[in-house]
Design an enzyme around this catalytic site. Structure first.
Site, short mmCIF file in Angstrom:
data_model
loop_
_atom_site.label_atom_id
_atom_site.label_comp_id
_atom_site.label_asym_id
_atom_site.label_seq_id
_atom_site.Cartn_x
_atom_site.Cartn_y
_atom_site.Cartn_z
N ASP A 274 -0.73 -8.04 7.50
CA ASP A 274 -1.96 -8.00 7.03
C ASP A 274 -2.24 -8.56 5.70
O ASP A 274 -1.53 -9.34 5.17
CB ASP A 274 -2.64 -6.52 7.23
CG ASP A 274 -1.81 -5.67 6.24
OD1 ASP A 274 -1.03 -5.97 5.60
OD2 ASP A 274 -2.60 -4.55 6.03
N GLY B 83 0.83 -5.36 0.81
CA GLY B 83 -0.34 -5.52 -0.03
C GLY B 83 -0.18 -6.13 -1.29
O GLY B 83 -0.98 -6.55 -2.26
N GLU C 126 5.96 -5.62 7.66
CA GLU C 126 5.16 -4.45 8.66
C GLU C 126 5.67 -4.39 9.86
O GLU C 126 5.50 -3.12 10.27
CB GLU C 126 3.54 -5.00 8.59
CG GLU C 126 2.95 -4.96 7.37
CD GLU C 126 3.42 -6.21 6.37
OE1 GLU C 126 2.74 -5.91 5.25
OE2 GLU C 126 3.91 -6.89 6.85
N GLY D 289 0.80 -1.17 -0.01
CA GLY D 289 0.04 -0.10 -0.09
C GLY D 289 0.90 1.13 0.01
O GLY D 289 2.03 1.14 0.27
#
Length: 348
Positions: free
Chosen positions: A156, A125, A148, A80
């Site tokens: 995630d 992502g 992350e 992201g």
């Protein structure tokens, strides 16, 4: 994988944008993440556009297979657009993550062959839009990671599910060290299926356009035997050190192990956000116990909502990506991480 779209796109998707190209040719729907200067990092508009494209193509008989690739030759997707997320409001961050996790679910349940080319950098992502695909390709240039914990967040996009399903404790090692996988490592760890030399990708895409209904066979025809995965040689000490649910105990085992790489791993872990480490480990163990993608994504959304209210995420982005200095984590020590706060963050 830098493939130029056809000069004329008679069936370009109505949802395509400058940053997310999408077109149909010969029964193959191709999606190209088109932000090469940003390593194809995805913003909320790209995420929503891609989800709409896939929803349309799932119901379109003219599309018999989908190919996902990234513009340029540096990577599929670096994740992201973390800088933009950190610079925005909490509500804007949650809008992004809600849309992103919905897209991950769409990818995982896509009813037609979905071929993801994980060439170059594939992080966060980027794993979310490729690691849950039906047909996953890596190359000699692949650098895949769920990093992350470096920025005060936690794996995630249901990355915890992929990490939890890796052999032994390899996924735990990757999650806590923010480690990078080669293409061969990605296959070993269950993040990918086929190893295709990058020089063959253009020809592969052309053949997929000719025979989209036989996508799996086409990809298999271009695949070669991967080299030995570097992580395979490290698994013995990794399995010995990373068992359990206590990051501090894992560090003690790493400190006491004779393998030189164990000391390197311990040093890496100590540079990560303590709270993120605890959340990441708990998230992996929860995914292992209940390996249902929809449940993991729901837990990810809860985690994101509760992590964004903490200072570590924006501090991590500032320190790691902007100012390039040492982050100041809160709390700064694993000993000060509350198990109750970790459980609350994941709704366990």
């Amino acid at each position: 994988m830098d493939l130029t779209p056809p000069a004329t796109l008679p069936r370009s998707s109505a949802h395509a944008t400058e940053e997310l190209l999408a077109w149909i040719s010969g029964g193959l729907g191709t999606i190209r993440l088109n932000r090469p200067r940003a390593l194809n990092a995805m913003n909320v508009d790209m995420v929503k556009a891609m989800d709409r494209v896939l929803q349309d193509w799932a119901a379109d008989d003219a599309v018999r297979a989908v190919l996902l690739m990234g513009a340029g030759d540096r990577g599929l997707c670096a994740g992201g657009d973390i800088r933009a997320i950190a610079a925005g409001t909490d509500a804007e961050a949650m809008e992004f993550w809600s849309a992103e996790y919905a897209l991950n679910a769409t990818v995982a349940s896509f009813p037609k062959p979905y071929v993801a080319v994980m060439d170059g950098v594939v992080m966060g992502g980027g794993v979310g839009v490729s690691g849950h695909a039906g047909i996953r390709i890596v190359t000699e240039r692949t650098q895949a990671a769920m990093p992350e914990v470096r920025i005060g967040f936690s794996p995630d996009c249901a990355g915890a599910l992929l990490l939890a399903q890796a052999p032994g404790e390899l996924g735990t090692h990757l999650a806590l060290t923010a480690g990078t996988m080669t293409g061969a490592d990605a296959i070993l760890c269950g993040f990918a299926d086929y190893y295709v030399p990058s020089r063959s990708l253009r020809a592969l895409a052309a053949e997929l356009e000719e025979s989209p209904s036989d996508a799996a066979a086409v990809v298999a025809g271009f695949a070669v035997e991967p080299p030995e995965a570097p992580l395979a040689a490290e698994q013995e000490w990794i399995d010995e050190c990373y068992a359990g649910t206590d990051v501090q105990l894992i560090l003690e085992r790493l400190d006491g192990h004779e393998a030189p790489a164990a000391a390197e791993a311990a040093k890496a872990i100590r540079g990560m956000a303590p709270f993120s480490l605890a959340v990441a480990l708990a998230g992996l163990r929860a995914a292992a116990q209940d390996p249902v993608l929809e449940k993991v994504l729901a837990r990810d959304l809860t985690m994101a909502d509760r992590m964004i209210s903490r200072p570590d995420f924006r501090e991590g982005v500032r320190a790691r990506l902007i100012d390039r200095d040492a982050p100041v984590w809160m709390p700064g020590r694993l000993e000060d991480v509350s198990a109750e706060d970790v459980a609350w963050t994941l709704a366990l």
